[in-house]
Write a protein that holds these residues in place. Structure first.
Motif, PDB file in Angstrom:
ATOM      1  N   VAL A 141     -31.426  11.489 -10.196  1.00  0.00           N
ATOM      2  CA  VAL A 141     -30.338  11.948 -11.062  1.00  0.00           C
ATOM      3  C   VAL A 141     -30.167  13.456 -10.957  1.00  0.00           C
ATOM      4  O   VAL A 141     -29.438  14.060 -11.739  1.00  0.00           O
ATOM      5  CB  VAL A 141     -30.596  11.544 -12.527  1.00  0.00           C
ATOM      6  N   GLY A 142     -30.833  14.086  -9.999  1.00  0.00           N
ATOM      7  CA  GLY A 142     -30.718  15.522  -9.805  1.00  0.00           C
ATOM      8  C   GLY A 142     -32.082  16.185  -9.794  1.00  0.00           C
ATOM      9  O   GLY A 142     -33.122  15.529  -9.934  1.00  0.00           O
ATOM     10  N   PRO A 143     -32.107  17.509  -9.622  1.00  0.00           N
ATOM     11  CA  PRO A 143     -33.385  18.228  -9.528  1.00  0.00           C
ATOM     12  C   PRO A 143     -34.281  18.065 -10.741  1.00  0.00           C
ATOM     13  O   PRO A 143     -35.507  18.228 -10.643  1.00  0.00           O
ATOM     14  CB  PRO A 143     -32.935  19.689  -9.374  1.00  0.00           C
ATOM     15  N   GLU A 144     -33.687  17.726 -11.901  1.00  0.00           N
ATOM     16  CA  GLU A 144     -34.510  17.606 -13.113  1.00  0.00           C
ATOM     17  C   GLU A 144     -35.555  16.509 -13.017  1.00  0.00           C
ATOM     18  O   GLU A 144     -36.474  16.448 -13.855  1.00  0.00           O
ATOM     19  CB  GLU A 144     -33.624  17.376 -14.335  1.00  0.00           C
ATOM     20  N   ILE A 145     -35.456  15.641 -12.011  1.00  0.00           N
ATOM     21  CA  ILE A 145     -36.458  14.598 -11.844  1.00  0.00           C
ATOM     22  C   ILE A 145     -37.849  15.215 -11.616  1.00  0.00           C
ATOM     23  O   ILE A 145     -38.877  14.641 -11.993  1.00  0.00           O
ATOM     24  CB  ILE A 145     -36.090  13.650 -10.670  1.00  0.00           C
ATOM     25  N   MET A 246     -49.102  12.855  -8.364  1.00  0.00           N
ATOM     26  CA  MET A 246     -47.818  12.194  -8.574  1.00  0.00           C
ATOM     27  C   MET A 246     -47.075  12.288  -7.247  1.00  0.00           C
ATOM     28  O   MET A 246     -46.788  13.385  -6.756  1.00  0.00           O
ATOM     29  CB  MET A 246     -47.023  12.889  -9.687  1.00  0.00           C
ATOM     30  N   CYS A 247     -46.785  11.133  -6.663  1.00  0.00           N
ATOM     31  CA  CYS A 247     -46.204  11.115  -5.324  1.00  0.00           C
ATOM     32  C   CYS A 247     -44.689  10.912  -5.307  1.00  0.00           C
ATOM     33  O   CYS A 247     -44.041  11.173  -4.302  1.00  0.00           O
ATOM     34  CB  CYS A 247     -46.870  10.036  -4.473  1.00  0.00           C
ATOM     35  N   GLY A 248     -44.128  10.448  -6.387  1.00  0.00           N
ATOM     36  CA  GLY A 248     -42.676  10.406  -6.489  1.00  0.00           C
ATOM     37  C   GLY A 248     -41.997   9.205  -5.874  1.00  0.00           C
ATOM     38  O   GLY A 248     -40.851   8.915  -6.216  1.00  0.00           O
ATOM     39  N   ILE A 249     -42.659   8.491  -4.966  1.00  0.00           N
ATOM     40  CA  ILE A 249     -42.059   7.329  -4.311  1.00  0.00           C
ATOM     41  C   ILE A 249     -43.067   6.189  -4.329  1.00  0.00           C
ATOM     42  O   ILE A 249     -44.262   6.377  -4.057  1.00  0.00           O
ATOM     43  CB  ILE A 249     -41.633   7.644  -2.860  1.00  0.00           C
ATOM     44  N   ARG A 250     -42.573   4.995  -4.614  1.00  0.00           N
ATOM     45  CA  ARG A 250     -43.443   3.833  -4.777  1.00  0.00           C
ATOM     46  C   ARG A 250     -44.322   3.565  -3.551  1.00  0.00           C
ATOM     47  O   ARG A 250     -45.495   3.164  -3.686  1.00  0.00           O
ATOM     48  CB  ARG A 250     -42.562   2.610  -5.054  1.00  0.00           C
ATOM     49  N   GLU A 251     -43.790   3.781  -2.356  1.00  0.00           N
ATOM     50  CA  GLU A 251     -44.561   3.473  -1.148  1.00  0.00           C
ATOM     51  C   GLU A 251     -45.871   4.262  -1.075  1.00  0.00           C
ATOM     52  O   GLU A 251     -46.847   3.810  -0.482  1.00  0.00           O
ATOM     53  CB  GLU A 251     -43.723   3.741   0.105  1.00  0.00           C
ATOM     54  N   MET A 259     -49.880   7.736  -8.783  1.00  0.00           N
ATOM     55  CA  MET A 259     -48.722   7.323  -9.568  1.00  0.00           C
ATOM     56  C   MET A 259     -47.408   7.755  -8.922  1.00  0.00           C
ATOM     57  O   MET A 259     -47.363   8.653  -8.080  1.00  0.00           O
ATOM     58  CB  MET A 259     -48.823   7.874 -10.995  1.00  0.00           C
ATOM     59  N   ALA A 260     -46.350   7.075  -9.351  1.00  0.00           N
ATOM     60  CA  ALA A 260     -45.002   7.414  -8.906  1.00  0.00           C
ATOM     61  C   ALA A 260     -44.034   7.088 -10.022  1.00  0.00           C
ATOM     62  O   ALA A 260     -44.272   6.188 -10.838  1.00  0.00           O
ATOM     63  CB  ALA A 260     -44.630   6.638  -7.640  1.00  0.00           C
ATOM     64  N   TYR A 261     -42.949   7.839 -10.047  1.00  0.00           N
ATOM     65  CA  TYR A 261     -41.852   7.561 -10.975  1.00  0.00           C
ATOM     66  C   TYR A 261     -40.590   7.677 -10.143  1.00  0.00           C
ATOM     67  O   TYR A 261     -40.170   8.782  -9.774  1.00  0.00           O
ATOM     68  CB  TYR A 261     -41.852   8.552 -12.131  1.00  0.00           C
ATOM     69  N   ASP A 297     -38.809   3.356 -12.093  1.00  0.00           N
ATOM     70  CA  ASP A 297     -40.033   2.629 -12.426  1.00  0.00           C
ATOM     71  C   ASP A 297     -41.229   3.566 -12.406  1.00  0.00           C
ATOM     72  O   ASP A 297     -41.411   4.351 -11.455  1.00  0.00           O
ATOM     73  CB  ASP A 297     -40.272   1.495 -11.422  1.00  0.00           C
ATOM     74  N   LEU A 298     -42.046   3.468 -13.442  1.00  0.00           N
ATOM     75  CA  LEU A 298     -43.323   4.166 -13.477  1.00  0.00           C
ATOM     76  C   LEU A 298     -44.377   3.200 -12.937  1.00  0.00           C
ATOM     77  O   LEU A 298     -44.593   2.128 -13.500  1.00  0.00           O
ATOM     78  CB  LEU A 298     -43.663   4.601 -14.903  1.00  0.00           C
ATOM     79  N   VAL A 299     -45.001   3.591 -11.835  1.00  0.00           N
ATOM     80  CA  VAL A 299     -46.017   2.758 -11.195  1.00  0.00           C
ATOM     81  C   VAL A 299     -47.332   3.534 -11.189  1.00  0.00           C
ATOM     82  O   VAL A 299     -47.379   4.688 -10.755  1.00  0.00           O
ATOM     83  CB  VAL A 299     -45.614   2.386  -9.753  1.00  0.00           C
ATOM     84  N   ILE A 300     -48.394   2.905 -11.693  1.00  0.00           N
ATOM     85  CA  ILE A 300     -49.697   3.561 -11.789  1.00  0.00           C
ATOM     86  C   ILE A 300     -50.731   2.733 -11.039  1.00  0.00           C
ATOM     87  O   ILE A 300     -50.804   1.509 -11.201  1.00  0.00           O
ATOM     88  CB  ILE A 300     -50.129   3.738 -13.260  1.00  0.00           C
ATOM     89  N   ASN A 301     -51.523   3.414 -10.226  1.00  0.00           N
ATOM     90  CA  ASN A 301     -52.558   2.770  -9.422  1.00  0.00           C
ATOM     91  C   ASN A 301     -53.916   3.018 -10.098  1.00  0.00           C
ATOM     92  O   ASN A 301     -54.509   4.090  -9.942  1.00  0.00           O
ATOM     93  CB  ASN A 301     -52.535   3.348  -7.997  1.00  0.00           C
ATOM     94  N   MET A 302     -54.387   2.033 -10.858  1.00  0.00           N
ATOM     95  CA  MET A 302     -55.651   2.188 -11.577  1.00  0.00           C
ATOM     96  C   MET A 302     -56.848   2.188 -10.625  1.00  0.00           C
ATOM     97  O   MET A 302     -57.884   2.789 -10.919  1.00  0.00           O
ATOM     98  CB  MET A 302     -55.796   1.069 -12.616  1.00  0.00           C
TER      99      MET A 302
END
Length: 325
Positions: A141-145, A246-251, A259-261, A297-302
């Motif tokens: 949605v823009g740089p604010e991510i 925080m990697c930013g991409i699900r892959e 984690m990624a969002y 999606d917020l994805v967390i790798n426990m």
């Protein structure tokens, strides 16, 4: 009677010949800043989207693939190749590819997949009315991510006072993300250590600097094609240096990142097929609004958290859309 039959056969001959004319296959250019192996799942998502709409590769469409393998300087020549092939439409994967395609042609329709800031980059006049020959989908949605990424990362690692950010300055959209992250860090009371990596050769030095300066966590601007190509190595370096990331991409999370969002990249590529379909059916790209993602999606790798010896506050996994155990 024989004359009538002969006449009917003569009249029917052109109709039969017309019916047997092969259907013209549309030619689609696929211009990607990444490499083929790293993006195989996304290519398949795009193909499936096309198949769902009746476009089958090898039957009524031909896809011309061009891969820059993470080297932005190759994109203009690859785009020019597709223009010389007179493709009907170009799918440009990520913003640098879209800029190269737009630089090569002002007439062939261009569909963006996962552009970060097409208005800021000058690719489109506005999201609602792109104008010109470019349309498609954004990945954020823009740089604010970047601020949201930092907020979630510091929530996962409470008490972190110094966060490193690793980015590729060759990516045209990333300076705005870094500025946004800097503002977010100040509001969160954290110091931001900004590190650049223009090639994989600079990864080790970046992580050495993070450890030396005692960074407590890492924000990785992982949407960069060169980073994406080497995501397993980046995740391994973060794990070995015990940096919650925080990697930013699900892959990346699938490769072991904490984690990624982000939006669903496979869905973006399937959605890109709908733009290609509409353009092949006569729609003008300048009339097709640019689509922004509506869900992240917020994805967390426990499993990654345990490997880092990190205890994530329970409220965060409770909010997650997916938790990898």
């Amino acid at each position: 009677m024989a004359l009538s039959a002969a006449l009917l056969a003569l009249l029917a001959a052109p109709l039969a010949a017309e019916a047997q004319q092969p259907v013209r296959a549309h030619r689609i250019g696929y211009l990607a800043a990444t490499g083929a192996p790293a993006a195989a799942h996304l290519v398949e998502a795009f193909r499936q989207g096309l198949r769902d709409l009746g476009h089958v590769e090898g039957k009524n469409i031909v896809i011309e693939y061009r891969w820059a393998d993470g080297r932005y300087e190759r994109l203009p020549d690859l785009a020019a190749e597709l223009v010389r092939l007179k493709v009907d439409v170009i799918l440009a994967v990520v913003q640098p590819a879209a800029l190269a395609a737009r630089g090569a042609t002002s007439t062939i329709p261009i569909v963006m997949a996962a552009s970060l800031d097409p208005v800021g980059a000058g690719l489109v006049a506005s999201l609602a009315r792109p104008g010109g020959n470019v349309t498609g989908l954004t990945s954020s949605v823009g740089p604010e991510i970047a601020g949201k990424h930092l907020e979630l990362l510091t929530a996962a690692v409470p008490g972190t006072s110094r966060v490193a950010i690793l980015w590729n300055p060759a990516h045209p959209a990333y300076p705005a993300l870094v500025r946004e992250a800097g503002g977010a860090a100040r509001s969160l009371g954290a110091q931001l250590q900004v590190l650049e990596a223009r090639s994989p050769d600079e990864f080790d030095g970046g992580f050495t600097a993070m450890v030396r300066e005692r960074a407590g966590a890492l924000l990785l601007l992982g949407g960069d094609p060169m980073f994406f190509l080497h995501r397993s190595r980046l995740v391994d370096l973060a794990t070995r240096n015990r940096l919650p990331t925080m990697c930013g991409i699900r892959e990346y999370v699938e490769a072991g990142c904490l984690m990624a969002y982000a939006t669903n990249t496979r869905d973006l590529w399937r959605r890109a097929a709908t733009y290609v379909d509409r353009i092949l059916k006569g729609a003008r790209p300048g009339d097709l609004p640019v689509e922004q993602p509506t869900k992240f999606d917020l994805v967390i790798n426990m499993k990654a958290a345990r490997a880092l010896g990190l205890t994530i506050p329970p409220a965060l996994p409770a909010r997650a859309d997916q938790v990898i155990e």
